[in-house]
Design a protein around this motif. Structure first.
Motif, PDB file in Angstrom:
ATOM      1  N   PHE A  85      -1.829  -1.329  -3.925  1.00  0.00           N
ATOM      2  CA  PHE A  85      -2.881  -0.366  -3.601  1.00  0.00           C
ATOM      3  C   PHE A  85      -2.189   0.984  -3.501  1.00  0.00           C
ATOM      4  N   ILE A  86      -2.661   1.962  -4.277  1.00  0.00           N
ATOM      5  CA  ILE A  86      -1.999   3.259  -4.287  1.00  0.00           C
ATOM      6  C   ILE A  86      -3.024   4.378  -4.222  1.00  0.00           C
ATOM      7  N   ASP A  87      -2.741   5.359  -3.383  1.00  0.00           N
ATOM      8  CA  ASP A  87      -3.580   6.542  -3.277  1.00  0.00           C
ATOM      9  C   ASP A  87      -3.647   7.189  -4.662  1.00  0.00           C
ATOM     10  N   PRO A  88      -4.830   7.486  -5.170  1.00  0.00           N
ATOM     11  CA  PRO A  88      -4.952   8.050  -6.524  1.00  0.00           C
ATOM     12  C   PRO A  88      -4.139   9.325  -6.742  1.00  0.00           C
TER      13      PRO A  88
ATOM     14  N   ASP B 105      -9.234   0.432   4.160  1.00  0.00           N
ATOM     15  CA  ASP B 105     -10.360   0.692   3.273  1.00  0.00           C
ATOM     16  C   ASP B 105      -9.862   0.694   1.830  1.00  0.00           C
ATOM     17  N   ALA B 106      -9.889  -0.458   1.188  1.00  0.00           N
ATOM     18  CA  ALA B 106      -9.351  -0.604  -0.167  1.00  0.00           C
ATOM     19  C   ALA B 106     -10.110   0.227  -1.196  1.00  0.00           C
TER      20      ALA B 106
ATOM     21  N   THR C 256       0.855  -1.181   0.000  1.00  0.00           N
ATOM     22  CA  THR C 256       0.000   0.000   0.000  1.00  0.00           C
ATOM     23  C   THR C 256       0.891   1.231   0.000  1.00  0.00           C
ATOM     24  N   ILE C 257       0.642   2.134  -0.949  1.00  0.00           N
ATOM     25  CA  ILE C 257       1.365   3.393  -1.016  1.00  0.00           C
ATOM     26  C   ILE C 257       0.345   4.492  -0.748  1.00  0.00           C
ATOM     27  N   ARG C 258       0.593   5.268   0.309  1.00  0.00           N
ATOM     28  CA  ARG C 258      -0.393   6.254   0.748  1.00  0.00           C
ATOM     29  C   ARG C 258       0.309   7.488   1.280  1.00  0.00           C
TER      30      ARG C 258
END
Length: 100
Positions: free
Chosen positions: A64-67, A49-50, A23-25
């Motif tokens: 999973f990456i923050d838009p 929260d995917a 996950t990159i956030r």
């Protein structure tokens, strides 16, 4: 995957060893005098929260990456040794909300 985010070979191997998910956030970091900066971080786990993330499959892992971080020229790498290894995000600070 370069157009989304770049993954170093060692980081890719580490993510696979940790279960194959990253996950990159953005993570808010508070300064000593009240300042606030959002720093991009990478964690070898699924987000809580995917639905708030874009997700991709790449070389046997799920990303999973923050838009807001997609296409920002960022690179995920690994640092440390043995059990102290961890992922980090390298690159220029994300250009979020900046206008010319």
């Amino acid at each position: 995957m370069d157009s989304v985010i770049e993954l170093g070979d060692n980081a890719l191997d580490f993510i696979k060893q940790q279960g194959g998910v990253v996950t990159i956030r953005l993570s808010p970091k508070h300064g000593c005098c009240g300042g606030l900066a959002n720093i991009a971080v990478a964690e070898a786990n699924e987000p809580l929260d995917a639905s708030r993330y874009q997700h991709y499959h790449y070389q046997g892992i799920t990303i999973f990456i923050d838009p807001t971080l997609v296409g920002q020229g960022l690179r995920v790498e690994i640092e440390g040794f043995w059990k102290l290894r961890h992922l980090y995000v390298d690159g220029l600070p994300p250009a979020i909300g900046l206008h010319e």
